[in-house]
Design an enzyme around this catalytic site. Sequence first.
Site, mmCIF file in Angstrom:
data_model
loop_
_atom_site.group_PDB
_atom_site.id
_atom_site.type_symbol
_atom_site.label_atom_id
_atom_site.label_comp_id
_atom_site.label_asym_id
_atom_site.label_seq_id
_atom_site.Cartn_x
_atom_site.Cartn_y
_atom_site.Cartn_z
ATOM 1 N N GLU A 33 -14.294 100.980 28.432
ATOM 2 C CA GLU A 33 -14.026 101.960 27.386
ATOM 3 C C GLU A 33 -13.998 101.294 26.012
ATOM 4 O O GLU A 33 -13.589 100.143 25.874
ATOM 5 C CB GLU A 33 -12.693 102.661 27.657
ATOM 6 N N CYS A 83 -3.227 102.313 22.199
ATOM 7 C CA CYS A 83 -2.889 100.960 22.633
ATOM 8 C C CYS A 83 -2.205 100.982 23.991
ATOM 9 O O CYS A 83 -1.227 101.693 24.195
ATOM 10 C CB CYS A 83 -1.968 100.330 21.588
#
EC number: 2.1.1.192
Length: 378
Positions: A113, A361
């Site tokens: 990704e 994150c």
Amino acid sequence: MSETSATSLPVTEPLPAPAPAKLVDVASLSLEALSRFVTEELGERAFRAPQIYRWLHQRGATSFDEMTDLSKVLREKLRARAEIVPLVKDCELRSTDGTIKYRWKTRDGRYIESVYMPTEDRRTLCVSTQVGCAMACGFCMTGTMGLKRNLTPSEIVAQVHAVNREVRKNEGHETLRPLSNLVFMGMGEPLHNFENLKTALSILQSEDGPNFSHRHITVSTVGLVPMIERFGKETDVKLAISLNASTDEQRSKTMPVNRKWNIAALLDACRKFPLRQGRRITFEYVLIKGFNDADEDAHRLIELLKGIPVKVNLIPYNENPGLGFHTTGEERAEEFRAILADGHVAAYIRRNRGRDIAGACGQLANRGETQAGTDSTT
């Protein structure tokens, strides 16, 4: 002497055909290595190498047929001896804040990704360097995958080329490189794949490639201490340290790397790190409620970072199912930041992007793998 008939000859298995020569992953080559390949393997003149390199890394060519200013003979040679390894877009997920998470399928069926984060003044791509991760940080979804394999230089760089194409198509940019900034904070530990990372950086910074400035590239590490020294000597891009704790006891609970290289060893490496004039090391500190967000943590952090030119990015934890951690509230995060500021530590609360698409994150883990072209987050 009697003749031996064909039917009396011993029966043997046919010899296997010679294995085809392995094709060279040409987009993984540095310009120097490509020059050697072009002259020594293809028998072409050296000036062809930067010509091919520009097709690959300025224009993002995905086939040799696109290289229309090369002779047909040279393109045939390239097809016979080399290949451009594809990344196939599996899906893209769009956040309400404008962030886009791209999922790519590699040739061997793995998924990685990348996260595109546009703002008014910059277009940043978060890049992956491995399929999965071996670091097993307790608050990170990628760490639950384990390490599947390293990405090749071409697979690292292909994320940048592919998103440049997507941005040009979707936002109508005429420039070949609409992306302005790269952060190596995606799937994997970049310094655990250092050689391939270094080659990818040389490509991305090349004047014959995308030509990113060293000022606009940041590489984050959990703290592989021996590799930090090599990183400082062999590259010139910015360093970020994923710290996330103020004591060894805390850090070892959530970051197994700390059991090998503790905070003191990590900060010693940072103090020795060669910094350009005016540059600082970024320390990333994920704020986890009731774990590392007390006043005492902030005061300890001030003491730990003395003598290092730093800025601290405070990152409210992005909650992941099953990991058992919770995010610090906005008020507590601001109080923590204020303590650091009072201690003369430049600290900022980082706005999380893409949380609603598991693109923030610590959330990248190929959840919701789908077929190409879909936008499902399930």
